[in-house]
Design a protein around this motif. Structure first.
Motif, PDB file in Angstrom:
ATOM      1  N   GLY A  24      76.427 -29.360  55.100  1.00  9.77           N
ATOM      2  CA  GLY A  24      77.565 -30.029  54.640  1.00  9.77           C
ATOM      3  C   GLY A  24      78.852 -29.157  54.098  1.00  9.77           C
ATOM      4  O   GLY A  24      79.845 -29.582  53.971  1.00  9.77           O
ATOM      5  N   LYS A  25      78.802 -27.677  54.272  1.00 15.55           N
ATOM      6  CA  LYS A  25      79.678 -26.574  53.819  1.00 15.55           C
ATOM      7  C   LYS A  25      80.585 -26.325  55.206  1.00 15.55           C
ATOM      8  O   LYS A  25      80.142 -26.787  56.406  1.00 15.55           O
ATOM      9  N   LEU A  26      81.759 -25.945  54.818  1.00 18.47           N
ATOM     10  CA  LEU A  26      82.651 -25.569  55.822  1.00 18.47           C
ATOM     11  C   LEU A  26      81.971 -24.459  56.441  1.00 18.47           C
ATOM     12  O   LEU A  26      81.392 -23.459  55.870  1.00 18.47           O
ATOM     13  N   ASN A  27      82.137 -24.339  57.720  1.00  8.25           N
ATOM     14  CA  ASN A  27      81.897 -23.161  58.467  1.00  8.25           C
ATOM     15  C   ASN A  27      82.998 -22.245  58.737  1.00  8.25           C
ATOM     16  O   ASN A  27      84.180 -22.744  59.596  1.00  8.25           O
ATOM     17  N   GLY A  43      85.198 -18.128  48.757  1.00  8.87           N
ATOM     18  CA  GLY A  43      84.493 -19.252  48.987  1.00  8.87           C
ATOM     19  C   GLY A  43      83.087 -19.004  48.336  1.00  8.87           C
ATOM     20  O   GLY A  43      82.605 -20.439  47.976  1.00  8.87           O
ATOM     21  N   GLY A  44      82.543 -18.103  48.128  1.00 14.30           N
ATOM     22  CA  GLY A  44      81.631 -18.172  47.291  1.00 14.30           C
ATOM     23  C   GLY A  44      80.272 -18.754  48.175  1.00 14.30           C
ATOM     24  O   GLY A  44      80.212 -18.738  49.100  1.00 14.30           O
ATOM     25  N   ASP A  45      79.334 -19.654  47.110  1.00 15.38           N
ATOM     26  CA  ASP A  45      78.343 -20.164  47.903  1.00 15.38           C
ATOM     27  C   ASP A  45      78.781 -21.729  48.274  1.00 15.38           C
ATOM     28  O   ASP A  45      77.790 -22.515  48.840  1.00 15.38           O
ATOM     29  N   TYR A  46      80.042 -22.208  48.338  1.00 17.74           N
ATOM     30  CA  TYR A  46      80.411 -23.403  48.706  1.00 17.74           C
ATOM     31  C   TYR A  46      80.660 -23.510  50.325  1.00 17.74           C
ATOM     32  O   TYR A  46      81.205 -24.385  50.856  1.00 17.74           O
ATOM     33  N   ILE A  47      80.947 -22.214  51.086  1.00 13.27           N
ATOM     34  CA  ILE A  47      81.070 -22.231  52.379  1.00 13.27           C
ATOM     35  C   ILE A  47      79.886 -21.460  53.140  1.00 13.27           C
ATOM     36  O   ILE A  47      79.239 -20.544  52.764  1.00 13.27           O
ATOM     37  N   ASN A  48      79.869 -21.593  54.310  1.00 14.94           N
ATOM     38  CA  ASN A  48      79.174 -20.838  55.374  1.00 14.94           C
ATOM     39  C   ASN A  48      80.088 -19.604  56.013  1.00 14.94           C
ATOM     40  O   ASN A  48      81.173 -20.010  56.495  1.00 14.94           O
ATOM     41  N   ASP A  76      84.900 -24.102  61.439  1.00 12.81           N
ATOM     42  CA  ASP A  76      86.100 -25.162  60.821  1.00 12.81           C
ATOM     43  C   ASP A  76      87.417 -24.599  60.845  1.00 12.81           C
ATOM     44  O   ASP A  76      88.351 -25.041  60.956  1.00 12.81           O
ATOM     45  N   VAL A  77      87.152 -23.405  60.472  1.00 10.29           N
ATOM     46  CA  VAL A  77      88.428 -22.390  60.332  1.00 10.29           C
ATOM     47  C   VAL A  77      88.119 -20.847  60.744  1.00 10.29           C
ATOM     48  O   VAL A  77      87.014 -20.553  60.401  1.00 10.29           O
ATOM     49  N   LYS A 149      91.084 -27.607  53.258  1.00 10.72           N
ATOM     50  CA  LYS A 149      89.874 -28.101  53.829  1.00 10.72           C
ATOM     51  C   LYS A 149      88.879 -28.717  53.128  1.00 10.72           C
ATOM     52  O   LYS A 149      87.972 -29.389  53.750  1.00 10.72           O
ATOM     53  N   ASP A 150      88.730 -28.157  52.306  1.00  6.67           N
ATOM     54  CA  ASP A 150      87.777 -28.636  51.286  1.00  6.67           C
ATOM     55  C   ASP A 150      88.137 -28.949  49.868  1.00  6.67           C
ATOM     56  O   ASP A 150      87.999 -28.448  48.957  1.00  6.67           O
ATOM     57  N   PRO A 151      88.920 -30.226  49.533  1.00  6.74           N
ATOM     58  CA  PRO A 151      89.495 -30.610  48.250  1.00  6.74           C
ATOM     59  C   PRO A 151      88.503 -30.512  47.201  1.00  6.74           C
ATOM     60  O   PRO A 151      88.887 -30.531  46.057  1.00  6.74           O
TER      61      PRO A 151
END
Length: 301
Positions: A24-27, A43-48, A76-77, A149-151
């Motif tokens: 479910g994380k941003l790629n 991004g830390g642990d909140y994104i791939n 995704d970006v 992208k991930d509010p």
């Protein structure tokens, strides 16, 4: 894989549905190691995060592989430097622009502040990360894009931005402190190619690169002899290898100086177009910069 075939493969896969993100994380896909490190800090642990290039990889000559197709398609970006640093990838990024959010971070910089260069299609020196203030603009742009992208995690990204900008401010202060111990007349940096012009402008160094701004160009015998004469005339103590450029050109320059009855040492290896190995201090932007300035000043004193 040839460029034309790769472009067709990317366009074909774009016509299909992207794979679902398992966590479910941003790629996020990045080009150079400097940008990869930046994005991981925000991004830390909140994104791939997946970087296309690794330690020691020359972005000027990098060609996308088959394995890169999946990374790009499922992103995704995509963040990249721009200003034609990633010369072989530019056409791919442009083809993807209508289907993906591709961000050339150097577009954030006022072009009046850039160093003009005839070596690149962009007409500007692309090695902008060596000006820490420019790199901070990269940080701000990445934070904005990730937050949009991930509010849900926007506040976390802003907290990471604040921390990382503080680290960069401290880095700038420390670098200036190290530079201040080196007399102005000794601030001449000779390297394999002109990756350090923004560094030189920021910290008052004269920078001379044997191969010009792009490693795609080759240094000829006349270039070597001319630079050897310059080194002798300026009584330069040390010249430097770059981690992403073959060392033979600098070794040839050292030999040319010695053939004229003078001596110049190789002062060490600098990180220019890529960071050091992952898991080391030099594998981070801050650690790379600290290593470089210590190596430069120690050798030139």
């Amino acid at each position: 894989m040839k460029k034309g075939i790769l472009l067709l493969a990317i366009l074909f896969v774009f016509s299909c549905k992207n794979e679902t993100k398992s966590n479910g994380k941003l790629n996020v896909v990045t080009s150079t190691t400097m940008i990869t490190d930046l994005v991981k800090n925000i991004g830390g642990d909140y994104i791939n995060v997946e970087g296309l290039m690794g330690s020691g990889v020359d972005p000027h000559l990098y060609k996308a592989s088959e394995g890169d197709v999946t990374k790009l398609v499922n992103a995704d970006v995509i963040f990249y430097n721009g200003l034609h640093l990633e010369g072989k990838l530019v056409e791919i990024f442009e083809k993807m622009d209508s289907d993906k959010e591709t961000i050339a971070l150097a577009d954030e910089i006022n072009k009046k502040q850039l160093i003009v260069s005839e070596y690149f299609a962009s007409n500007y020196d692309p090695h902008v990360w060596f000006d820490i203030n420019f790199f901070k603009q990269f940080v701000e742009k990445v934070t904005i894009v990730l937050s949009e992208k991930d509010p849900i995690n926007a506040e976390k990204y802003r907290e990471n931005e604040k921390r990382y900008l503080a680290d960069l401010n401290k880095l700038d202060e420390d670098v200036q402190g190290v530079v201040d111990v080196l007399p102005k007349e000794k601030r001449i940096l000779v390297t394999a190619h002109d990756a350090f012009n923004y560094f030189g402008k920021a910290y008052d160094f004269e920078v001379v690169g044997l191969q010009g701004l792009s490693t795609a160009t080759e240094a000829g015998v006349q270039d070597v002899q001319k630079l050897a004469a310059f080194i002798i005339d300026k009584k330069i103590k040390a010249i430097f290898i770059e981690s992403s450029v073959p060392k033979r050109t600098i070794e040839a320059l050292q030999a040319a100086v010695k053939s004229k009855g003078h001596d110049v040492v190789i002062g060490g290896t600098l990180y220019s177009d890529a960071l050091g190995n992952a898991g080391t201090a030099e594998g981070t932007y801050v650690g790379m910069y600290r290593y470089n300035i210590k190596t430069i000043v120690s050798a030139l004193q």
